[in-house]
Design a protein around this motif. Structure first.
Motif, PDB file in Angstrom:
ATOM      1  N   CYS A  22      -6.148 -16.896 -11.567  1.00  0.00           N
ATOM      2  CA  CYS A  22      -6.686 -16.611 -10.232  1.00  0.00           C
ATOM      3  C   CYS A  22      -6.564 -17.887  -9.416  1.00  0.00           C
ATOM      4  CB  CYS A  22      -8.134 -16.170 -10.313  1.00  0.00           C
ATOM      5  SG  CYS A  22      -8.924 -16.018  -8.689  1.00  0.00           S
ATOM      6  N   ALA A  23      -5.689 -17.837  -8.427  1.00  0.00           N
ATOM      7  CA  ALA A  23      -5.488 -18.988  -7.556  1.00  0.00           C
ATOM      8  C   ALA A  23      -6.361 -18.838  -6.314  1.00  0.00           C
ATOM      9  CB  ALA A  23      -4.021 -19.089  -7.158  1.00  0.00           C
ATOM     10  N   ALA A  24      -7.163 -19.868  -6.054  1.00  0.00           N
ATOM     11  CA  ALA A  24      -8.050 -19.855  -4.895  1.00  0.00           C
ATOM     12  C   ALA A  24      -7.508 -20.780  -3.809  1.00  0.00           C
ATOM     13  CB  ALA A  24      -9.453 -20.292  -5.299  1.00  0.00           C
ATOM     14  N   SER A  25      -7.757 -20.412  -2.563  1.00  0.00           N
ATOM     15  CA  SER A  25      -7.263 -21.223  -1.445  1.00  0.00           C
ATOM     16  C   SER A  25      -8.086 -22.489  -1.238  1.00  0.00           C
ATOM     17  CB  SER A  25      -7.274 -20.398  -0.153  1.00  0.00           C
ATOM     18  OG  SER A  25      -8.600 -19.979   0.151  1.00  0.00           O
ATOM     19  N   ASP A  26      -9.259 -22.531  -1.882  1.00  0.00           N
ATOM     20  CA  ASP A  26     -10.134 -23.679  -1.732  1.00  0.00           C
ATOM     21  C   ASP A  26     -11.019 -23.776  -2.962  1.00  0.00           C
ATOM     22  OD1 ASP A  26     -12.105 -24.877   1.135  1.00  0.00           O
ATOM     23  OD2 ASP A  26     -11.282 -25.899  -0.640  1.00  0.00           O
ATOM     24  N   ARG A  27     -11.574 -24.950  -3.137  1.00  0.00           N
ATOM     25  CA  ARG A  27     -12.494 -25.142  -4.256  1.00  0.00           C
ATOM     26  C   ARG A  27     -13.785 -24.393  -3.949  1.00  0.00           C
ATOM     27  NH1 ARG A  27     -13.295 -28.917  -8.431  1.00  0.00           N
ATOM     28  NH2 ARG A  27     -15.430 -29.653  -8.736  1.00  0.00           N
ATOM     29  N   VAL A  28     -14.313 -23.713  -4.971  1.00  0.00           N
ATOM     30  CA  VAL A  28     -15.533 -22.939  -4.765  1.00  0.00           C
ATOM     31  C   VAL A  28     -16.388 -23.057  -6.007  1.00  0.00           C
ATOM     32  CG1 VAL A  28     -14.454 -20.807  -5.581  1.00  0.00           C
ATOM     33  CG2 VAL A  28     -16.410 -20.675  -4.047  1.00  0.00           C
ATOM     34  N   TYR A  29     -17.681 -23.053  -5.826  1.00  0.00           N
ATOM     35  CA  TYR A  29     -18.617 -23.354  -6.908  1.00  0.00           C
ATOM     36  C   TYR A  29     -18.523 -22.390  -8.090  1.00  0.00           C
ATOM     37  CZ  TYR A  29     -22.976 -23.710  -9.492  1.00  0.00           C
ATOM     38  OH  TYR A  29     -23.886 -23.827 -10.495  1.00  0.00           O
ATOM     39  N   CYS A  30     -18.487 -21.112  -7.796  1.00  0.00           N
ATOM     40  CA  CYS A  30     -18.577 -20.106  -8.845  1.00  0.00           C
ATOM     41  C   CYS A  30     -17.397 -19.154  -8.762  1.00  0.00           C
ATOM     42  CB  CYS A  30     -19.892 -19.329  -8.687  1.00  0.00           C
ATOM     43  SG  CYS A  30     -20.068 -17.879  -9.738  1.00  0.00           S
ATOM     44  N   MET A  31     -16.681 -19.015  -9.860  1.00  0.00           N
ATOM     45  CA  MET A  31     -15.584 -18.053  -9.925  1.00  0.00           C
ATOM     46  C   MET A  31     -15.821 -17.154 -11.129  1.00  0.00           C
ATOM     47  SD  MET A  31     -12.251 -20.319  -8.864  1.00  0.00           S
ATOM     48  CE  MET A  31     -11.189 -18.878  -8.635  1.00  0.00           C
ATOM     49  N   ALA A  32     -15.527 -15.891 -10.948  1.00  0.00           N
ATOM     50  CA  ALA A  32     -15.825 -14.927 -11.997  1.00  0.00           C
ATOM     51  C   ALA A  32     -14.696 -13.919 -12.150  1.00  0.00           C
ATOM     52  CB  ALA A  32     -17.126 -14.201 -11.679  1.00  0.00           C
ATOM     53  N   TRP A  33     -14.648 -13.322 -13.313  1.00  0.00           N
ATOM     54  CA  TRP A  33     -13.746 -12.207 -13.593  1.00  0.00           C
ATOM     55  C   TRP A  33     -14.589 -10.937 -13.725  1.00  0.00           C
ATOM     56  CZ3 TRP A  33      -8.669 -12.525 -13.089  1.00  0.00           C
ATOM     57  CH2 TRP A  33      -8.046 -13.767 -13.221  1.00  0.00           C
TER      58      TRP A  33
END
Length: 120
Positions: A22-33
């Motif tokens: 999962c590629a995000a456009s910005d850093r973010v605190y919480c990522m989940a599936w």
């Protein structure tokens, strides 16, 4: 708004492995599936925070591993010993802090999903 794009889905036989990204456009605190099987409600799979806290639901513990590449704002889901019941559309979701959990109502950023099919 964080843009998320999943990749890595596909078809595999039971017992096989897949790695989702999962590629995000910005850093973010919480990522989940999360995942949603045909005819079922969407369910959480696991999450990771920028601080390195990782949690899984019981059904995937010992088989799935979440990791992250902070330099590239990418989260991974390594799936091993796949079962037919793991067949689902897998979604990446992200939210800002300070909390992280698997309550999908708290996530405002979602990817389009990637399909995983496990045959017996």
């Amino acid at each position: 708004q964080v843009r998320l794009v999943e990749s890595g889905g596909g078809s595999v036989q039971a017992g096989g492995s897949l790695r989702l990204a999962c590629a995000a456009s910005d850093r973010v605190y919480c990522m989940a599936w999360f995942r949603q099987a045909p005819g079922k409600e969407r369910e959480g799979v696991g999450y990771i925070t920028t601080g390195g806290t990782i949690r899984y639901v019981d059904s995937v513990k010992g088989r799935f591993t979440i990791s992250q590449d902070n330099a590239n704002n990418t989260m991974y889901l390594q799936m091993k010993s796949l079962k037919p019941e793991d067949t689902a559309m897998y979604y990446c979701a992200a939210r800002s802090g300070p909390y992280c959990n698997l309550d999908e109502r708290t996530f405002g950023n979602w990817g389009p999903g990637t399909q995983v099919a496990v045959s017996s």
